[in-house]
Write an enzyme that holds these catalytic residues in place. Structure first.
Site, PDB file in Angstrom:
ATOM      1  N   GLY A  96       8.429  19.295   4.471  1.00  0.00           N
ATOM      2  CA  GLY A  96       7.259  19.638   5.266  1.00  0.00           C
ATOM      3  C   GLY A  96       7.671  20.455   6.475  1.00  0.00           C
TER       4      GLY A  96
ATOM      5  N   SER B 105       5.792  20.814  -2.894  1.00  0.00           N
ATOM      6  CA  SER B 105       6.820  21.511  -2.114  1.00  0.00           C
ATOM      7  C   SER B 105       8.020  21.933  -2.949  1.00  0.00           C
ATOM      8  CB  SER B 105       7.305  20.621  -0.965  1.00  0.00           C
ATOM      9  OG  SER B 105       6.255  20.342  -0.059  1.00  0.00           O
TER      10      SER B 105
ATOM     11  N   ASP C  63       6.389   8.343   8.201  1.00  0.00           N
ATOM     12  CA  ASP C  63       6.838   7.002   8.592  1.00  0.00           C
ATOM     13  C   ASP C  63       6.388   5.925   7.617  1.00  0.00           C
ATOM     14  OD1 ASP C  63       8.098   7.910  10.901  1.00  0.00           O
ATOM     15  OD2 ASP C  63       6.321   7.630  12.151  1.00  0.00           O
TER      16      ASP C  63
ATOM     17  N   TYR D  18       5.773   5.878   4.528  1.00  0.00           N
ATOM     18  CA  TYR D  18       6.326   5.869   3.172  1.00  0.00           C
ATOM     19  C   TYR D  18       7.822   5.587   3.149  1.00  0.00           C
ATOM     20  CZ  TYR D  18       1.915   8.292   2.241  1.00  0.00           C
ATOM     21  OH  TYR D  18       0.585   8.635   2.172  1.00  0.00           O
ATOM     22  N   GLN D  19       8.451   5.624   4.298  1.00  0.00           N
ATOM     23  CA  GLN D  19       9.910   5.561   4.313  1.00  0.00           C
ATOM     24  C   GLN D  19      10.464   4.245   3.788  1.00  0.00           C
ATOM     25  OE1 GLN D  19      11.638   6.687   8.068  1.00  0.00           O
ATOM     26  NE2 GLN D  19      10.617   8.685   8.102  1.00  0.00           N
TER      27      GLN D  19
ATOM     28  N   HIS E 259      13.078  10.514  13.684  1.00  0.00           N
ATOM     29  CA  HIS E 259      12.246   9.636  14.517  1.00  0.00           C
ATOM     30  C   HIS E 259      12.663   8.210  14.205  1.00  0.00           C
ATOM     31  CE1 HIS E 259       8.985   7.840  16.659  1.00  0.00           C
ATOM     32  NE2 HIS E 259       8.256   7.542  15.600  1.00  0.00           N
TER      33      HIS E 259
ATOM     34  N   GLY F 285       8.358  21.906  13.423  1.00  0.00           N
ATOM     35  CA  GLY F 285       9.310  22.527  12.516  1.00  0.00           C
ATOM     36  C   GLY F 285       9.276  24.040  12.499  1.00  0.00           C
TER      37      GLY F 285
ATOM     38  N   ASP G 172       8.071   8.206  22.483  1.00  0.00           N
ATOM     39  CA  ASP G 172       7.328   9.085  21.575  1.00  0.00           C
ATOM     40  C   ASP G 172       5.964   8.494  21.239  1.00  0.00           C
ATOM     41  OD1 ASP G 172       7.624  11.520  19.622  1.00  0.00           O
ATOM     42  OD2 ASP G 172       6.859   9.896  18.374  1.00  0.00           O
TER      43      ASP G 172
END
EC number: 1.1.1.86
Length: 330
Positions: free
Chosen positions: A25, A52, A82, A84-85, A107, A133, A190
């Protein structure tokens, strides 16, 4: 805080290693392409049905499944959402990592809140560019870079910090400066910034200002311009030179009005509420709430999204943006 530059970082700590970037992404494409063009051996790990895959291949990158990319790699950067990690870590990352490997994040959410608990046999590091990005990529192609944060959560090999610095250098970040922090500090600041200022506080301030003008009988179009559209002009001044640059650049009328009326809005009661929001970040209440929301199918989030999209400021904003040639997508 320690700040490092080009002379402090050595790409040699990553040269000769296999590097997997999971995700393609906003951040993923910048990390993969910048590191590849820095002379490192990079592959991208994606789901086989990811849209992608074609983009990454078209950019000249080799694409594998997540499991195969991790199995091949010595260093794995997780640039997935986050929420899905954890599931992907449990099913596809952890079973394929070996002692001495390095697991990296941009992160600290899942490490800090112990959703992911890696074994002591691997390095766990963070490299977090402080820009979206597309800017990480653009500045690199221009021969520059954006500031980065690094953090060392666990050093199993004695080279974790050197690898983090090398990664930041490969991104171009060491040209701007690499700031060493901790996973805890990065994660908590953050999240607080997003909730209290950037995404939460600013959006609610804009809506409240718009509603105040409209309820007083002013046209929605004028309310939009004053409370939403012109905010970019002010934020750009903050971005370029801080509060002083903004105050220097606006009229004396605006400066005096802002300095005398602003504190009436951001009162001690507002700051007290900010402290409560920070406490919810610090003690894990927000993380638990968000994880429960994700596991419950995003019912509350979907409701809030619908409410926001139906706010009058969205309708009038869409109409006015169609008048702005520089915003109309070709």
């Amino acid at each position: 805080m320690n700040v490092y530059y080009e002379q402090d970082a050595d790409l040699g700590y990553l040269q000769g290693k296999n590097i997997a970037v999971l995700g393609y992404g906003s951040q993923g494409h910048a990390h993969a392409l910048n590191l590849k063009e820095s002379g490192l051996n990079v592959r991208v790990g994606l789901r086989t049905d990811s849209a992608s895959c074609q983009k990454a291949r078209a950019a000249g990158l080799q694409v594998d499944t997540i499991a195969d990319a991790v199995k091949w790699a010595d260093v794995v950067m997780v640039l997935l959402p986050d929420q899905y990690q954890k599931a992907i870590y449990d099913s596809e990352i952890a079973p394929n990592m070996e002692p001495g490997n390095t697991l990296a994040f941009a992160h600290g959410f899942n490490i800090h809140y112990k959703q992911i608990v890696p074994p002591d046999t691997i390095n766990v590091i963070m490299i977090a560019p402080k820009s979206p990005g597309h800017l990480v990529r653009r500045t690199f192609t221009e021969g520059n870079g954006v500031p980065c944060l690094i953090a060392i959560h666990h050093d199993a090999t004695g080279e974790a910090k050197q690898q983090a610095l090398a990664w930041a250098k490969g991104l171009g970040g060491a040209k701007a400066g690499v700031i060493e922090t901790t996973i805890k500090n990065e994660t908590e600041t953050d999240l607080f910034g997003e909730q209290a200022v950037l995404c939460g506080g600013s959006a609610e301030l804009i809506k409240a200002g718009f509603e105040t003008l409209v309820e007083a009988g002013y046209p929605e179009e004028l309310a939009y311009f004053e409370c939403m559209h012109e905010l970019k002009l002010i934020v750009d001044l903050f971005y370029e030179g801080g509060l002083s640059r903004m105050n220097y650049s606006v009229s004396d009328t605006a400066e005096y009005g802002g300095m005398t009326r602003g504190p009436r809005l951001i009162t001690p009661a507002v700051k007290a509420e900010m402290k409560k929001i920070l406490e919810e970040v610090q003690d894990g209440r927000f993380a638990k709430e968000f994880i429960d929301e994700c596991n419950g199918g995003y019912k509350n989030l979907n409701r809030l999204r619908k409410e926001n999209s139906s706010h009058p400021i969205e309708t009038v904003g869409a109409k006015l943006r169609n008048m702005m040639s520089w915003l109309i997508k070709k």
